[in-house]
Design a protein around this motif. Structure first.
Motif, PDB file in Angstrom:
ATOM      1  N   GLY A 151     -29.319 -22.645   4.437  1.00 19.06           N
ATOM      2  CA  GLY A 151     -29.977 -21.904   5.286  1.00 19.06           C
ATOM      3  C   GLY A 151     -29.174 -21.442   6.496  1.00 19.06           C
ATOM      4  N   VAL A 152     -29.340 -20.314   6.750  1.00 15.86           N
ATOM      5  CA  VAL A 152     -28.586 -19.672   8.069  1.00 15.86           C
ATOM      6  C   VAL A 152     -29.782 -18.933   9.005  1.00 15.86           C
ATOM      7  N   ALA A 153     -29.658 -19.050  10.415  1.00 20.39           N
ATOM      8  CA  ALA A 153     -30.473 -18.384  11.192  1.00 20.39           C
ATOM      9  C   ALA A 153     -29.207 -17.171  11.863  1.00 20.39           C
ATOM     10  N   TYR A 154     -29.719 -16.193  11.999  1.00 22.98           N
ATOM     11  CA  TYR A 154     -28.459 -15.437  12.458  1.00 22.98           C
ATOM     12  C   TYR A 154     -29.119 -14.347  13.508  1.00 22.98           C
ATOM     13  N   ASP A 162     -25.865 -17.306  25.914  1.00 19.39           N
ATOM     14  CA  ASP A 162     -27.366 -16.795  26.257  1.00 19.39           C
ATOM     15  C   ASP A 162     -28.162 -17.642  25.257  1.00 19.39           C
ATOM     16  N   VAL A 163     -27.719 -18.417  24.518  1.00 17.31           N
ATOM     17  CA  VAL A 163     -28.652 -19.275  23.719  1.00 17.31           C
ATOM     18  C   VAL A 163     -28.076 -20.739  23.547  1.00 17.31           C
ATOM     19  N   ALA A 164     -27.333 -21.098  24.423  1.00 14.24           N
ATOM     20  CA  ALA A 164     -26.275 -22.389  24.617  1.00 14.24           C
ATOM     21  C   ALA A 164     -27.193 -23.722  24.173  1.00 14.24           C
ATOM     22  N   GLU A 165     -28.444 -23.654  24.842  1.00 15.23           N
ATOM     23  CA  GLU A 165     -29.276 -24.743  24.687  1.00 15.23           C
ATOM     24  C   GLU A 165     -29.758 -24.926  23.176  1.00 15.23           C
ATOM     25  N   ARG A 173     -27.214 -28.257   5.575  1.00 17.20           N
ATOM     26  CA  ARG A 173     -28.321 -27.559   5.123  1.00 17.20           C
ATOM     27  C   ARG A 173     -28.775 -26.181   6.003  1.00 17.20           C
ATOM     28  N   ALA A 174     -28.598 -26.418   7.286  1.00 15.04           N
ATOM     29  CA  ALA A 174     -29.053 -25.188   8.058  1.00 15.04           C
ATOM     30  C   ALA A 174     -28.334 -24.986   9.213  1.00 15.04           C
ATOM     31  N   ARG A 175     -27.780 -23.738   9.623  1.00 13.24           N
ATOM     32  CA  ARG A 175     -26.866 -23.656  10.560  1.00 13.24           C
ATOM     33  C   ARG A 175     -27.306 -22.479  11.433  1.00 13.24           C
ATOM     34  N   LEU A 176     -26.817 -22.035  12.686  1.00 13.86           N
ATOM     35  CA  LEU A 176     -27.248 -20.948  13.546  1.00 13.86           C
ATOM     36  C   LEU A 176     -25.714 -20.164  13.948  1.00 13.86           C
ATOM     37  N   PHE A 177     -25.826 -19.040  13.909  1.00 12.85           N
ATOM     38  CA  PHE A 177     -24.979 -18.174  14.173  1.00 12.85           C
ATOM     39  C   PHE A 177     -25.272 -17.264  15.252  1.00 12.85           C
ATOM     40  N   THR A 178     -24.472 -16.595  16.109  1.00 15.20           N
ATOM     41  CA  THR A 178     -24.543 -15.378  16.886  1.00 15.20           C
ATOM     42  C   THR A 178     -23.404 -14.429  16.796  1.00 15.20           C
ATOM     43  N   SER A 179     -23.792 -13.331  17.506  1.00 13.67           N
ATOM     44  CA  SER A 179     -22.796 -12.171  17.520  1.00 13.67           C
ATOM     45  C   SER A 179     -21.382 -12.628  18.057  1.00 13.67           C
ATOM     46  N   GLU A 184     -16.843 -16.743  12.113  1.00 14.46           N
ATOM     47  CA  GLU A 184     -17.302 -18.203  11.573  1.00 14.46           C
ATOM     48  C   GLU A 184     -18.569 -17.881  10.480  1.00 14.46           C
ATOM     49  N   PHE A 185     -19.503 -16.884  10.864  1.00 13.66           N
ATOM     50  CA  PHE A 185     -20.724 -16.894  10.176  1.00 13.66           C
ATOM     51  C   PHE A 185     -20.255 -16.107   8.520  1.00 13.66           C
ATOM     52  N   ILE A 186     -19.125 -15.163   8.736  1.00 16.08           N
ATOM     53  CA  ILE A 186     -18.586 -14.702   7.500  1.00 16.08           C
ATOM     54  C   ILE A 186     -17.922 -15.644   6.608  1.00 16.08           C
ATOM     55  N   ARG A 187     -17.154 -16.644   7.266  1.00 20.00           N
ATOM     56  CA  ARG A 187     -16.492 -17.823   6.576  1.00 20.00           C
ATOM     57  C   ARG A 187     -17.453 -18.531   5.939  1.00 20.00           C
ATOM     58  N   HIS A 188     -18.643 -18.885   6.803  1.00 18.31           N
ATOM     59  CA  HIS A 188     -19.829 -19.773   6.129  1.00 18.31           C
ATOM     60  C   HIS A 188     -19.940 -19.301   4.864  1.00 18.31           C
TER      61      HIS A 188
END
Length: 618
Positions: A151-154, A162-165, A173-179, A184-188
């Motif tokens: 899973g991914v959260a984009y 702005d979402v450092a915390e 299993r699950a990762r978070l990506f931002t703009s 890195e999201f593309i490579r994942h």
């Protein structure tokens, strides 16, 4: 559709197509927030997929989870680049531009820039991880360990700063990506799914058999004593995390929080209650569970007591907390809180009424963290208050912070939110009027032409290893058992007759005691009433509409003369109508897989024929 097709679809047209599908499935308009997400977030994802060279990957939009009304924003379907096996990526899309963790919490966040800034949200990584686990648990295709589910959260509008915390809690299993981390999201994604066409893999997922879930009451002991196997999803987990956070804060300060959880039938209220009982008990917190239902509490005591009699004593009644010390418990879980009485006790003299606290006040005073779980459409007696407003007012008087959680997008009826909406509109509990049922794969709605047909169909379902029960409006007398213990066939419809469930707490030949009717063998041969059915679920439900609710001309008419429940004798006409419709709402929403209806009134039966296209074959 493929990622290339998604990228080429004009955003406004895509949003309109999805809104039309939403309308046809749920019989209501898509919220404006959903429309904005479709217009903004899906194109952002499509561009990432195309930039990653994954144009042929199949994109399943608004993917409905098995046996649930929950929807994943997107599931990507294809093959894994290393193994060649099927690979699925669950994608949670957020338009958030800024987010922070809720203080004293690790899996809750809040949005400072949102008009909903006081509302707690589940951390996107926790949300999508639970989606992956739930999808794997209930999809037969994914039980093969060689299939990949990640899973991914984009957060495509947010920068890392702005979402450092929120950063740093991802795993395999699950990762978070931002703009900021788009590259890195593309490579994942390139490491999770190959550029090959994914249409066949999408079809395999959509056509996979579903693994049935457990019946909650039967698994209650395991859930409490061992942690169980039930997955808490979305707002269910938000509710649990808010309670645990409130417990921590209550030990560090004099502040007190009241948690109010609202949800329709089967949305997970009792699952939350049982999960909290187990988790808080294992954390050595003092906790108790209370209801106003003898059947529900007795059943829980019975099921849990078979494995641990000490824990079974923690299941109590609302009336038990009038004389306890203030904040005696860390947590008091008030399940089925729509059954809280306006006033505790039995005396109604003016002096006693003035001197007594309300029952909701007693429950708030009893614990550092009172938790209320309720459905306002399940108030079934005149002396039940069942109101979020009343709870809020009592908490405010006591200067408590109130936090609300709404479960109304959660599970029920094989995942059929459409069926719950159909029932609410049928009974006039929501505006819009009755509408014709559209058959769907997750839930069956059938009309029986006779009570014999209804019973025969339920018996066939029971023989096919489904749980099944019959219920009816309280329109017939309820006799005590005969001296030899056999039951009187009180419910007589033509040449068909059956007994009510047992009156009282004694077993009879071939049938369980009243409080265990919904869960123990033998219940299928008796007809359950509102008091034995409320709070329970079974796979197949049959409901007989009695003469207390009939369709005339263009609306429902209720008859107090046809009702045999003495608790409604003093209800005024408006209140009586509301309570009768609430009762049938409860009875009609007990089934997880299907419901069979029959009305004793010919005109009402004729109306139901216009609304239910499928009838039981003679």
């Amino acid at each position: 559709m493929s990622a290339r097709a998604l990228e080429r679809t004009e955003p406004a047209r895509l949003a309109e197509q999805l809104a039309e599908r939403f309308r046809s499935v749920l019989f209501r308009e898509a919220p404006s927030g959903e429309r904005r997400a479709w217009s903004n977030s899906l194109p952002a994802l499509a561009q990432v997929l195309c930039d990653a060279g994954l144009e042929e990957v199949e994109v399943l939009i608004e993917y409905q989870m098995p046996l649930s009304s929950l929807r994943a924003d997107v599931v990507l379907a294809g093959t894994h680049p290393q193994t060649g096996r099927r690979s699925y990526v669950v994608v949670e899309l957020k338009q958030w531009s800024e987010a922070r963790l809720v203080p004293a919490s690790t899996d809750l966040c809040w949005l400072p820039a949102s008009h909903l800034r006081d509302r707690a949200h589940l951390h996107p990584v926790s949300q999508v991880r639970r989606y992956c686990e739930y999808l794997t648990d209930l999809t037969a295709l994914l039980h093969d360990a060689d299939n990949h589910v990640t899973g991914v959260a984009y957060l495509h509008n947010a920068q890392d700063r702005d979402v450092a915390e929120l950063l740093g809690i991802g795993d395999e299993r699950a990762r978070l990506f931002t703009s900021s981390s788009r590259g890195e999201f593309i490579r994942h994604l390139q490491n999770q799914i190959s550029p090959l066409a994914g249409a066949l893999d999408a079809d395999a997922l959509l056509e996979s058999p579903v693994v049935p879930g457990q019946q909650l009451v039967r698994a209650a002991a395991d859930e409490i004593l061992n942690g169980g196997n039930f997955r808490l999803m979305d707002e269910q987990q938000v509710a649990v995390s808010l309670v645990k956070r409130a417990v921590t804060i209550s030990r560090q300060s004099d502040s007190k929080e009241v948690i109010v959880v609202s949800g329709g039938p089967g949305s997970g209220k009792s699952l939350i209650a049982l999960h909290l009982m187990g988790q808080l008990g294992r954390d050595r917190r003092s906790v108790a569970h209370a209801t106003g239902s003898k059947s529900f509490t007795t059943t829980l005591r019975h099921v849990v007591g078979q494995k641990n009699k000490r824990v079974a004593k923690l299941f109590r009644y609302f009336l038990d907390f009038g004389n306890v010390e203030k904040n005696e418990l860390d947590v008091l879980i008030c399940d089925e809180a729509h059954r809280i009485r306006h006033r505790p006790g039995t005396s109604n003299s003016p002096d006693v009424r003035r001197s007594r606290r309300s029952q909701v006040a007693e429950l708030i005073d009893a614990a550092r963290v009172p938790v209320f779980l309720l459905d306002e459409h399940q108030v079934v007696r005149p002396d039940e208050m069942g109101s979020v407003k009343d709870i809020d007012e009592a908490a405010t008087v006591r200067r408590c912070q109130v936090r609300h959680v709404n479960l109304n997008e959660q599970f029920r009826c094989g995942g059929s939110r459409a069926y719950e909406q159909w029932v609410l509109r049928l009974l006039g509990l929501e505006p819009g009027g009755p509408f014709s049922w559209e058959p769907e794969p997750n839930f069956e709605l059938l009309l029986a032409e006779t009570p014999q047909q209804l019973e025969t169909h339920l018996l066939q379902r029971q023989r096919a290893a489904f749980t099944a029960r019959m219920t009816a409006g309280f329109c017939w007398p309820w006799s005590d058992p005969r001296p030899d213990g056999t039951l009187v066939d009180d419910i007589v419809i033509g040449d068909w007759s059956r007994p009510w469930n047992v009156r009282g707490e004694r077993d009879v030949p071939g049938g369980p005691r009243s409080s265990l009717w919904a869960t123990e063998a033998g219940g299928i041969g008796q007809v359950g009433c509102i008091y034995t059915a409320q709070g329970f679920e079974y796979a197949w439900n049959g409901t007989i509409l009695g003469p207390d609710l009939v369709w005339r001309d263009n609306g429902w008419h209720t008859s107090k003369a046809a009702c045999k429940d003495s608790s409604l004798e003093k209800a005024n006409p408006e209140e009586f109508s509301r309570l009768i419709r609430n009762r049938y709402k409860v009875l009609l929403t007990r089934g997880l897989t299907g419901t069979v209806l029959f009305s004793t009134d010919p005109e009402t039966q004729a109306k139901l024929r216009t609304l239910i296209p499928d009838t039981i074959a003679p």
